[in-house]
Design a protein around this motif. Sequence first.
Motif: not given
Length: 92
Positions: A1-15, A40-44, A64-68
Amino acid sequence: MNVIYTIRGNNISSSPTDIDIWRQVLKKIRKKISPLTYATWFEDTKLYLINNGEAVVKVPKLIHKKLLKENYNDMITECLIEEINYRSKEQV
């Protein structure tokens, strides 16, 4: 299962080089935390999408989503914005 973790920020734009951006973000994070914590938490994790000020990161499990989100959100956001800003300056 893949969980989507969303990070929000004003300076985040597509590239077009989102995958490379995430590699660089992970390198920065790796320097700030222990090897075990990174493995444990970032590699995958994978950057799925950057759009409209949000970065969507795929993580392997809900834990992972919760901890991150609870423990590393600020660091992830800071590293991501730093990398995007660096690339923006490079392109000018």
